[in-house]
Design a protein around this motif. Sequence first.
Motif, PDB file in Angstrom:
ATOM      1  N   THR A  41       0.853  -1.194   0.000  1.00  0.00           N
ATOM      2  CA  THR A  41       0.000   0.000   0.000  1.00  0.00           C
ATOM      3  C   THR A  41       0.885   1.240   0.000  1.00  0.00           C
ATOM      4  OG1 THR A  41      -0.052   0.187   2.407  1.00  0.00           O
ATOM      5  CG2 THR A  41      -1.738  -1.197   1.410  1.00  0.00           C
ATOM      6  N   ARG A  42       0.267   2.350  -0.278  1.00  0.00           N
ATOM      7  CA  ARG A  42       1.061   3.592  -0.293  1.00  0.00           C
ATOM      8  C   ARG A  42       0.242   4.750   0.225  1.00  0.00           C
ATOM      9  NH1 ARG A  42      -2.660   5.827  -2.877  1.00  0.00           N
ATOM     10  NH2 ARG A  42      -2.994   5.601  -5.102  1.00  0.00           N
ATOM     11  N   PHE A  43       0.974   5.807   0.620  1.00  0.00           N
ATOM     12  CA  PHE A  43       0.339   7.065   0.986  1.00  0.00           C
ATOM     13  C   PHE A  43       0.830   8.058  -0.058  1.00  0.00           C
ATOM     14  CE2 PHE A  43       0.473  10.824   4.137  1.00  0.00           C
ATOM     15  CZ  PHE A  43      -0.843  11.160   3.872  1.00  0.00           C
ATOM     16  N   GLY A  44      -0.100   8.706  -0.744  1.00  0.00           N
ATOM     17  CA  GLY A  44       0.296   9.574  -1.856  1.00  0.00           C
ATOM     18  C   GLY A  44      -0.163  11.011  -1.698  1.00  0.00           C
ATOM     19  N   PRO A  45       0.298  11.696  -0.680  1.00  0.00           N
ATOM     20  CA  PRO A  45      -0.174  13.068  -0.467  1.00  0.00           C
ATOM     21  C   PRO A  45       0.486  14.076  -1.399  1.00  0.00           C
ATOM     22  CG  PRO A  45       1.482  12.539   1.153  1.00  0.00           C
ATOM     23  CD  PRO A  45       1.307  11.314   0.310  1.00  0.00           C
ATOM     24  N   SER A  46      -0.173  15.207  -1.567  1.00  0.00           N
ATOM     25  CA  SER A  46       0.415  16.310  -2.333  1.00  0.00           C
ATOM     26  C   SER A  46       0.997  17.308  -1.336  1.00  0.00           C
ATOM     27  CB  SER A  46      -0.659  16.993  -3.178  1.00  0.00           C
ATOM     28  OG  SER A  46      -1.236  16.034  -4.029  1.00  0.00           O
ATOM     29  N   PRO A  47       2.185  17.837  -1.609  1.00  0.00           N
ATOM     30  CA  PRO A  47       2.844  18.716  -0.639  1.00  0.00           C
ATOM     31  C   PRO A  47       2.310  20.142  -0.667  1.00  0.00           C
ATOM     32  CG  PRO A  47       4.270  18.353  -2.519  1.00  0.00           C
ATOM     33  CD  PRO A  47       3.011  17.593  -2.800  1.00  0.00           C
ATOM     34  N   ILE A  77       5.303  11.041  -2.949  1.00  0.00           N
ATOM     35  CA  ILE A  77       4.904  12.436  -2.941  1.00  0.00           C
ATOM     36  C   ILE A  77       4.300  12.791  -4.306  1.00  0.00           C
ATOM     37  CG2 ILE A  77       5.767  14.822  -2.759  1.00  0.00           C
ATOM     38  CD1 ILE A  77       5.723  13.371  -0.059  1.00  0.00           C
ATOM     39  N   GLU A  78       3.044  13.214  -4.300  1.00  0.00           N
ATOM     40  CA  GLU A  78       2.337  13.477  -5.558  1.00  0.00           C
ATOM     41  C   GLU A  78       2.393  14.985  -5.835  1.00  0.00           C
ATOM     42  OE1 GLU A  78      -1.241  11.094  -5.861  1.00  0.00           O
ATOM     43  OE2 GLU A  78       0.097   9.357  -5.769  1.00  0.00           O
ATOM     44  N   ASP A  79       3.490  15.378  -6.439  1.00  0.00           N
ATOM     45  CA  ASP A  79       3.787  16.810  -6.594  1.00  0.00           C
ATOM     46  C   ASP A  79       3.743  17.244  -8.057  1.00  0.00           C
ATOM     47  OD1 ASP A  79       5.932  15.306  -7.310  1.00  0.00           O
ATOM     48  OD2 ASP A  79       7.448  16.637  -6.462  1.00  0.00           O
ATOM     49  N   THR A 239      -1.583  14.000 -15.202  1.00  0.00           N
ATOM     50  CA  THR A 239      -2.698  14.237 -14.279  1.00  0.00           C
ATOM     51  C   THR A 239      -2.639  13.143 -13.203  1.00  0.00           C
ATOM     52  OG1 THR A 239      -4.079  12.853 -15.665  1.00  0.00           O
ATOM     53  CG2 THR A 239      -4.225  15.246 -16.017  1.00  0.00           C
ATOM     54  N   TYR A 240      -3.387  13.372 -12.121  1.00  0.00           N
ATOM     55  CA  TYR A 240      -3.455  12.351 -11.063  1.00  0.00           C
ATOM     56  C   TYR A 240      -3.899  11.011 -11.651  1.00  0.00           C
ATOM     57  CZ  TYR A 240      -5.424   9.478  -7.427  1.00  0.00           C
ATOM     58  OH  TYR A 240      -5.721   8.402  -6.629  1.00  0.00           O
ATOM     59  N   HIS A 241      -4.930  11.061 -12.523  1.00  0.00           N
ATOM     60  CA  HIS A 241      -5.495   9.825 -13.073  1.00  0.00           C
ATOM     61  C   HIS A 241      -4.409   8.950 -13.680  1.00  0.00           C
ATOM     62  CE1 HIS A 241      -9.246  11.801 -12.479  1.00  0.00           C
ATOM     63  NE2 HIS A 241      -9.106  12.649 -13.495  1.00  0.00           N
ATOM     64  N   VAL A 256      -4.983  -0.121  -3.347  1.00  0.00           N
ATOM     65  CA  VAL A 256      -5.050   1.351  -3.311  1.00  0.00           C
ATOM     66  C   VAL A 256      -6.114   1.725  -2.280  1.00  0.00           C
ATOM     67  CG1 VAL A 256      -5.696   3.428  -4.580  1.00  0.00           C
ATOM     68  CG2 VAL A 256      -4.324   1.651  -5.697  1.00  0.00           C
ATOM     69  N   ILE A 257      -5.656   2.368  -1.212  1.00  0.00           N
ATOM     70  CA  ILE A 257      -6.592   2.781  -0.150  1.00  0.00           C
ATOM     71  C   ILE A 257      -6.608   4.306  -0.184  1.00  0.00           C
ATOM     72  CG2 ILE A 257      -6.989   2.757   2.349  1.00  0.00           C
ATOM     73  CD1 ILE A 257      -5.368   0.059   2.322  1.00  0.00           C
ATOM     74  N   ARG A 258      -7.752   4.880  -0.527  1.00  0.00           N
ATOM     75  CA  ARG A 258      -7.795   6.337  -0.696  1.00  0.00           C
ATOM     76  C   ARG A 258      -9.188   6.861  -0.372  1.00  0.00           C
ATOM     77  NH1 ARG A 258      -7.689   6.501  -7.401  1.00  0.00           N
ATOM     78  NH2 ARG A 258      -9.684   5.442  -7.646  1.00  0.00           N
ATOM     79  N   GLY A 259      -9.294   8.170  -0.289  1.00  0.00           N
ATOM     80  CA  GLY A 259     -10.564   8.802   0.050  1.00  0.00           C
ATOM     81  C   GLY A 259     -11.615   8.544  -1.030  1.00  0.00           C
ATOM     82  N   ASP A 260     -12.880   8.482  -0.613  1.00  0.00           N
ATOM     83  CA  ASP A 260     -13.907   8.124  -1.597  1.00  0.00           C
ATOM     84  C   ASP A 260     -14.280   9.276  -2.535  1.00  0.00           C
ATOM     85  OD1 ASP A 260     -15.605   9.659  -0.081  1.00  0.00           O
ATOM     86  OD2 ASP A 260     -16.999   8.034   0.422  1.00  0.00           O
ATOM     87  N   GLU A 261     -13.598  10.425  -2.396  1.00  0.00           N
ATOM     88  CA  GLU A 261     -13.823  11.478  -3.397  1.00  0.00           C
ATOM     89  C   GLU A 261     -13.303  11.007  -4.757  1.00  0.00           C
ATOM     90  OE1 GLU A 261     -11.758  11.708  -0.834  1.00  0.00           O
ATOM     91  OE2 GLU A 261      -9.911  12.800  -1.311  1.00  0.00           O
ATOM     92  N   TRP A 262     -12.496   9.948  -4.751  1.00  0.00           N
ATOM     93  CA  TRP A 262     -11.943   9.429  -6.010  1.00  0.00           C
ATOM     94  C   TRP A 262     -12.843   8.377  -6.658  1.00  0.00           C
ATOM     95  CZ3 TRP A 262      -8.558  12.407  -8.028  1.00  0.00           C
ATOM     96  CH2 TRP A 262      -7.692  13.137  -7.213  1.00  0.00           C
ATOM     97  N   LEU A 263     -13.894   8.007  -5.964  1.00  0.00           N
ATOM     98  CA  LEU A 263     -14.759   6.941  -6.484  1.00  0.00           C
ATOM     99  C   LEU A 263     -15.349   7.319  -7.838  1.00  0.00           C
ATOM    100  CD1 LEU A 263     -15.616   4.192  -5.503  1.00  0.00           C
ATOM    101  CD2 LEU A 263     -17.585   5.222  -4.410  1.00  0.00           C
TER     102      LEU A 263
END
Length: 554
Positions: A41-47, A77-79, A239-241, A256-263
């Motif tokens: 799994t990963r954590f992919g935050p934007s800085p 890091i999703e920059d 793009t993020y996609h 991929v574990i992420r917020g459901d705003e991406w659903l």
Amino acid sequence: MTSELENKKIADLLLPNIIKKTGDYISKYPPRNLPEDAKVTRFGPSPTGFLHIGGIYTALISERIAHQSDGVFFLRIEDTDKTREVSNGTAQIINALKEFGLSTDEGPQSESICLNSGKYGPYKQSERVDIYLTFAKHLLEKGLAYPCFCTKDELETLRKEQESNKIRPGYYGKWARHRDAGLKEIEDNLKNNIPFVIRLKSDGVEENSFVFSDLAKGKINVTENNNDIVLIKADSYPTYHFAHVVDDFLMGVTHVIRGDEWLSSLPIHLQIFKFLGIKAPFYAHISPILKLENGSKRKLSKRKDPESSVDFYFEKGYPVDSIIEYLLNIANSGFEDWRRGNPYFSNMEFPVKLEKISKSGALFDLNKLDNISKEVISKMTAEEVFEKTLTWATSHNKNFANILTENRDFCLQIFSIERNDKKPRKDFASWSEIEESISYFFDSKFEQVKVNSNLFPEHLTDTDIQEIVDSYSNVYQEENNRDDWFEKIKTLSESLGYASNIKDFKTSPDSYKGHVGDVAMVLRVMVTGKTQTPDLYEIMNVLGKERVLKRLKF
Ligand code: GLU
């Protein structure tokens, strides 16, 4: 020219410097050698300089899911959105992960926190641009992507036209002007230096839907994507996609574990996986943390709710374990029962289950966090409370940090009150509360307060209070043990006309001036300036004879 040849020519014209093939990267990043059930799994935050507590929530779930299966959890890091980036954004994310004890197995090489920089890097998307361009070129060659030269104004006109015709907005079908442009038109545009983006040539049909099994949401119905979404922006960043699909594939992510705003964009992502001829990972879309406002639920908002930022918790000085346990409690409702059954286990041992995550979103409740935190702090030793308070105060309240350092032994005695009991005290929820809550132990602070006479039991007169205080001062002995101390207060109560137990008082209230509780309250208020404190006997012991007698002057 066959269309295959033409596509190849277009790809070379658009991306002449990209000479590697997707296969080169696929062999550079071979499948991970892990046990069969291990999850990556990963954590992919934007800085962006703002770390939402919801980000730590998904990072926590991702970390536990990976490490509880002997898998790998990494930081990426999703920059790629340079307009939103702030200069210390990455360091802030790394510090927060460190602070929360969420250990990453791999991550950006430049940052010392990542003990193992990992073989699947770089772990910053801005350093992977050639990889995305290589995969985009592959799609161009296959005729599954194309360049779009529309200007912002043209896109705006298109949107307005769709809006006035009540048509779904987007770049698709007949609205996708550049979708079928030939080599000549593309060559001309390039010659004229017109900037371009690379779009996906969607094969989706809006009316088609299919069932998708999400690990957190269960079976859901999703509609095919027919939008020719942007894969590569005009600045060559993905793009993020597109970026997350390429990265999660090459970096061997299984979940991929992420917020459901991406659903809502899941159909796009599944389509990109299909176009690239690769298998999509499992997805778990996590519901956001909600807040109750005027009777309705809404997402925790960065703008309106200070508690949406991780800084809020650091500033208040919640122990990390309190926040982690609170988030685990939101994630899986079984956590509370587990904790009750295993009061001294590390929370790392609580098995997090994706399928048990609340589907609709859990309500955020600061009172609940406080209760959990009081529980967590109650299990700490006085030394731990001291050290953690000092660490917090050193960066948030210098004055208090000095008081702690100068009065170390005294503070350790204060923190020991009711701590080694079967039912330890549960009065602190955060380090920032401690200064005020122990202030009465310090003469300088106590003198400033001036005992408020409204705190004494209402029905007692000044003469009654004077009498209690004077009589007690005469009999008080520092060396008395708890039983003798209490007996003394009872005897004193009786001799002054107060019932020595509440039952007697209730049976015949008119025969007494009050009861032993009133007498104890007078002493408590005199000695501490408060009506609610931990055990008064222990407080008096910590204060010592001299201070107690000095305070017993009405
Ligand atoms: N950069 C994305 C975000 O901050 C990450 C989403 C994901 O985990 O895939 O929302």
